[in-house]
Design a protein around this motif. Structure first.
Motif, mmCIF file in Angstrom:
data_model
loop_
_atom_site.group_PDB
_atom_site.id
_atom_site.type_symbol
_atom_site.label_atom_id
_atom_site.label_comp_id
_atom_site.label_asym_id
_atom_site.label_seq_id
_atom_site.Cartn_x
_atom_site.Cartn_y
_atom_site.Cartn_z
ATOM 1 N N LYS A 46 0.207 12.340 22.213
ATOM 2 C CA LYS A 46 1.275 13.015 20.451
ATOM 3 C C LYS A 46 2.267 11.338 21.491
ATOM 4 O O LYS A 46 3.083 11.356 21.907
ATOM 5 C CB LYS A 46 1.828 13.919 21.008
ATOM 6 N N ILE A 47 2.208 10.828 19.374
ATOM 7 C CA ILE A 47 3.860 9.532 19.301
ATOM 8 C C ILE A 47 4.914 10.915 18.290
ATOM 9 O O ILE A 47 3.849 11.266 17.712
ATOM 10 C CB ILE A 47 2.962 8.765 18.542
ATOM 11 N N HIS A 48 5.339 10.341 18.844
ATOM 12 C CA HIS A 48 6.933 11.005 18.541
ATOM 13 C C HIS A 48 7.400 9.797 17.172
ATOM 14 O O HIS A 48 7.864 11.203 15.816
ATOM 15 C CB HIS A 48 8.397 11.619 19.397
ATOM 16 N N ALA A 49 7.931 8.885 17.766
ATOM 17 C CA ALA A 49 8.371 8.233 17.072
ATOM 18 C C ALA A 49 8.555 6.627 17.257
ATOM 19 O O ALA A 49 7.155 6.728 18.294
ATOM 20 C CB ALA A 49 10.012 8.017 17.202
ATOM 21 N N PRO A 50 8.321 5.722 15.995
ATOM 22 C CA PRO A 50 8.607 5.522 14.871
ATOM 23 C C PRO A 50 8.139 7.564 14.295
ATOM 24 O O PRO A 50 8.502 6.555 13.008
ATOM 25 C CB PRO A 50 8.489 4.136 14.750
#
Ligand SMILES: *[C@@H]1O[C@H](CO)[C@@H](O)[C@H](O)[C@H]1NC(C)=O
Ligand SMILES: *[C@@H]1O[C@H](CO)[C@@H](O)[C@H](O)[C@H]1NC(C)=O
Length: 404
Positions: free
Chosen positions: A53-57
């Motif tokens: 899971k990528i939260h940022a950017p």
């Protein structure tokens, strides 16, 4: 529940180290996520996947069976991601808890970063034809950050796949700060699907300059060249228009064209969308026309981009002197004028030589004899001078005749 603990080897420092040890600074707008599987999970009758899971950017979400993953994103505002393992045994799914890692935002205030970055690529015929028939050039321009000190200097890098290059040809503003960059040839493949990553960092004695990353899809920034060798022929009341595909790595069948026939007498524009490279148009034979064609790579061959540049207008028809004919008149006229001036200069030289004859060159024996005999016959002073000049005159005439 299986006790599953994942270790995400991805502190700021570890991620950075992974990037630098990779091929040629893949770090431009790209992170390498790496984690270790839990040793307790190695059971043969279960299916193991990882959920990233990528939260940022920007939020993103995907699954993989591998224990590492490259992710492309602008990194100047930091990066954060989590991973968990998913076990599947027949119809049961078991998920572990999440482990996370992050990259901090780059130092410097955002006002020191470049603004309004735009880039465009263009295909040109390769100067090294034995390697590749075409090469892709890249040009980027930007504005200096509004809070950037006067002594700021910016540096641009691009990455395409595993290839990274630093800009060598900058254009500067009045304070000598780089504001545009030109790569005459790059590793960019205009037919590729990968994203082009551009990174601009900077330095100043007075402030930390925040770097800036931007991703571009090649098809959206590719400037298609105009079609080549446009020819127009008039036969009675028809215009026969033909052209060749633009300079491009794409083959002939990949292009669509737009044709613009402008009747310069009544101002009427005829526009045609075409998939072929020729067109016949009915005309009235008392008007003049200007003809232009432009091209676009069709959606059969790649995600559609924008129209290329129009070709140079070609003028045909009656009345106004078409450009080509105009040149036909001007060129011979100029040539005649140059010849005229040249002959004038020759004339002047000719007269000059006559007025001031050159020091006598070795004379023929006969003439020498002539002088000598005249010498003897005549009185000492005036006669001698007269005769010598007469002989030289004759010699000059001979030389002149043999020259022309
Ligand atoms: C730069 O971009 C901003 C918005 O991103 C826009 O408002 C501004 O007009 C642009 N400046 C120039 C000079 O293009
Ligand atoms: C800019 O970025 C490049 C590539 O990541 C790096 O090699 C260089 O040291 C950086 N320069 C500055 C001034 O930060």
């Amino acid at each position: 529940m299986l006790p599953t603990v994942l270790i995400l080897v991805g502190s700021w420092a570890t991620l950075q180290a992974d990037l630098l040890s990779d091929k040629k600074a893949t770090g431009i707008a790209q992170v390498l996520l790496h984690w270790d599987p839990n040793p307790d999970q190695e059971q043969s009758n279960v299916e193991l996947r990882y959920h990233v899971k990528i939260h940022a950017p920007q939020e993103d979400d995907y699954n993989t069976r591998k224990t590492e993953s490259k992710y492309v994103a602008p990194l100047h505002n930091g990066f954060a991601a989590s991973v968990r393992s998913i076990l599947r045994r027949s119809h049961f799914f078991l998920a572990s808890s999440w482990v996370s890692a992050e990259l901090k935002a780059s130092p410097g205030s955002s006002g020191t970063s470049v603004m309004n970055l735009t880039c465009a690529t263009n295909t040109v015929v390769s100067s090294h034809t034995h390697v590749k028939p075409y090469q892709v050039s890249l040009r980027c321009t930007w504005l200096v950050g509004k809070d950037a000190p006067e002594d700021t200097q910016y540096f641009l890098y691009y990455r395409f796949g595993v290839w990274t290059e630093e800009c060598q040809e900058y254009s500067r503003d009045t304070l000598n700060r780089n504001t545009a960059c030109w790569f005459p040839r790059t590793f960019i493949n205009s037919k590729g699907f990968e994203q082009l990553a551009v990174h601009i960092n900077g330095s100043s004695k007075h402030a930390a300059i925040k770097p800036f990353d931007q991703l571009f899809t090649p098809h959206s920034i590719d400037q298609v060249n105009p079609p080549r060798n446009v020819t127009v022929e008039i036969e009675e009341t028809s215009l026969y228009i033909q052209w060749e595909k633009p300079v491009s790595a794409f083959p002939v069948h990949c292009f669509n064209y737009e044709l613009k026939i402008h009747n310069t007498k009544n101002g009427y524009f005829q526009m045609e969308k075409l998939a072929t490279n020729k067109f016949i148009s009915k005309i009235d034979d008392v008007s003049t026309y200007s003809i232009q064609v432009r091209a676009v790579v069709s959606s059969f061959c790649r995600a559609s981009g924008s129209w290329g540049e129009w070709s140079q207008p070609i003028y045909v028809g009656k009345e106004k002197k078409p450009l080509a004919e105009w040149r036909l008149i001007v060129f011979p006229a100029t040539a005649c004028f140059v010849l005229f001036i040249f002959s004038l200069i020759c004339r002047v030289c000719h007269i000059w030589i006559k007025l001031f004859p050159p020091v006598p060159a070795p004379k023929s024996n006969i003439k020498d004899l002539l002088v000598v005999t005249d010498y003897e016959k005549a009185a000492w002073n005036e006669t001698k001078i007269e005769v010598v000049s007469c002989v030289e005159e004759a010699g000059f005439e001979v030389m002149e005749n043999s020259m022309f």
